[in-house]
Motif scaffolding. Sequence first.
Motif, PDB file in Angstrom:
ATOM      1  N   ARG B 106      -4.953  -0.448  -0.387  1.00  0.00           N
ATOM      2  CA  ARG B 106      -3.943  -0.261  -1.446  1.00  0.00           C
ATOM      3  C   ARG B 106      -4.625  -0.171  -2.804  1.00  0.00           C
ATOM      4  O   ARG B 106      -5.680  -0.757  -3.013  1.00  0.00           O
ATOM      5  CB  ARG B 106      -2.956  -1.447  -1.473  1.00  0.00           C
ATOM      6  CG  ARG B 106      -2.240  -1.737  -0.161  1.00  0.00           C
ATOM      7  CD  ARG B 106      -1.366  -0.614   0.286  1.00  0.00           C
ATOM      8  NE  ARG B 106      -0.400  -0.227  -0.727  1.00  0.00           N
ATOM      9  CZ  ARG B 106       0.847   0.143  -0.458  1.00  0.00           C
ATOM     10  NH1 ARG B 106       1.282   0.166   0.787  1.00  0.00           N
ATOM     11  NH2 ARG B 106       1.662   0.500  -1.415  1.00  0.00           N
ATOM     12  N   LEU B 107      -3.985   0.539  -3.740  1.00  0.00           N
ATOM     13  CA  LEU B 107      -4.551   0.691  -5.080  1.00  0.00           C
ATOM     14  C   LEU B 107      -4.196  -0.510  -5.950  1.00  0.00           C
ATOM     15  O   LEU B 107      -3.171  -1.159  -5.729  1.00  0.00           O
ATOM     16  CB  LEU B 107      -3.984   1.957  -5.742  1.00  0.00           C
ATOM     17  CG  LEU B 107      -4.279   3.285  -5.043  1.00  0.00           C
ATOM     18  CD1 LEU B 107      -3.597   4.416  -5.796  1.00  0.00           C
ATOM     19  CD2 LEU B 107      -5.771   3.525  -4.957  1.00  0.00           C
ATOM     20  N   PRO B 108      -5.038  -0.806  -6.950  1.00  0.00           N
ATOM     21  CA  PRO B 108      -4.676  -1.846  -7.930  1.00  0.00           C
ATOM     22  C   PRO B 108      -3.422  -1.408  -8.702  1.00  0.00           C
ATOM     23  O   PRO B 108      -3.170  -0.220  -8.846  1.00  0.00           O
ATOM     24  CB  PRO B 108      -5.885  -1.892  -8.865  1.00  0.00           C
ATOM     25  CG  PRO B 108      -6.986  -1.158  -8.170  1.00  0.00           C
ATOM     26  CD  PRO B 108      -6.329  -0.191  -7.241  1.00  0.00           C
ATOM     27  N   LYS B 109      -2.660  -2.379  -9.171  1.00  0.00           N
ATOM     28  CA  LYS B 109      -1.456  -2.064  -9.963  1.00  0.00           C
ATOM     29  C   LYS B 109      -1.707  -2.411 -11.430  1.00  0.00           C
ATOM     30  O   LYS B 109      -2.270  -3.468 -11.727  1.00  0.00           O
ATOM     31  CB  LYS B 109      -0.269  -2.905  -9.485  1.00  0.00           C
ATOM     32  CG  LYS B 109       0.289  -2.473  -8.150  1.00  0.00           C
ATOM     33  CD  LYS B 109       1.478  -3.345  -7.798  1.00  0.00           C
ATOM     34  CE  LYS B 109       1.997  -3.035  -6.412  1.00  0.00           C
ATOM     35  NZ  LYS B 109       2.825  -4.135  -5.899  1.00  0.00           N
ATOM     36  N   THR B 110      -1.264  -1.540 -12.320  1.00  0.00           N
ATOM     37  CA  THR B 110      -1.468  -1.796 -13.749  1.00  0.00           C
ATOM     38  C   THR B 110      -0.533  -2.914 -14.217  1.00  0.00           C
ATOM     39  O   THR B 110       0.670  -2.872 -13.957  1.00  0.00           O
ATOM     40  CB  THR B 110      -1.194  -0.535 -14.583  1.00  0.00           C
ATOM     41  OG1 THR B 110      -1.828   0.573 -13.950  1.00  0.00           O
ATOM     42  CG2 THR B 110      -1.729  -0.688 -15.997  1.00  0.00           C
TER      43      THR B 110
END
Lengths: 162, 169
Positions: B106-110
């Motif tokens: 999963r991608l990091p979340k801002t």
Amino acid sequence: MSDTGSDAAPEGARDATEDMAAGAKADVARRFIEQIPHAHALSMRVDQLGDGRAELSMPYDSRLVGDPRNGVIHGGAVSALLDTCGGTAVLSHPEGPAQTATISLRIDYMRAATPGQRLVARAECYHVTRSVAFVRATATDDDRGHPVATATGTFTADGGAE
Amino acid sequence: MSRAAPEPVQVVKQRRDAALSALVDGLPYARFLGISFDRRGDELTGVLGFHEALIGNPELPALHGGATAAFLEVTAIVGLSWAMIWDDLERGMLDAATLTPETLPRLPKTIDFTVDYLRPGLPRDAYARARVNRSGRRYASVHVEAWQDNRARIFAQATGHFLMPPRDD
């Protein structure tokens, strides 16, 4: 006091023409936004405008997705809407400049925007000096009670309030 | 003590390029803006190819602040994700051959993103590089700089905080 937008009005005529000037200013700002290629590419629309406040919205678009696993719009597209909305609010301020550019913009992301829903940004230009305009803004989807993101920004205001 | 023979260069390149493609292809918004990534070893440079739809001020003309912010944020997220998967990729714990946007971690979340506009963006290509200043189990802090003609003449920079995806280990 600012003389933006009323240069042509003779002394004393200002009060009588103030409403008209405000309306004309809103029209100028609306036309200005619609001519911005990037705002056009994101299908942004000016929903409300005047007196330092702006409401802009943007439809959901699968090309703006940041994570295909959940279809959520990328934060950058939310930034673009908030930035444009902030600049528009500055232009619509009675003492605001005729042109503006963003100096800085901070965005806090509260939650993912719900896929399929229109994004709505509301910005308020709450203070203008002779060089700087200060803005706060919020972005929501259909669930108006829980913001997707909030922003604070500073914008250039050449020819702004004394 | 015997040492394993170094991997053939094309195997190394293919693995890294496949992983980078999986990462970037999973971002429709990067395609919409016209962002690609150049890779030299583990160093990534984001490239924003100029096109008319990026313009924010037709009179100057200048890039839209929102397009610049988005370019910086995409570069920060891709840079942070790349740093996050690099070790697993090189140790063979992630198989680049089978990596797709769906099977990537999963991608990091801002969490927040602060953009500093230093000068107008010119109507031409822009470049950006991210530096991960801190990456812990849960939070990361990333700085990103963008320039056009001269590397030393930055036209925008940003700092963002990110929530890292949960890890199994």
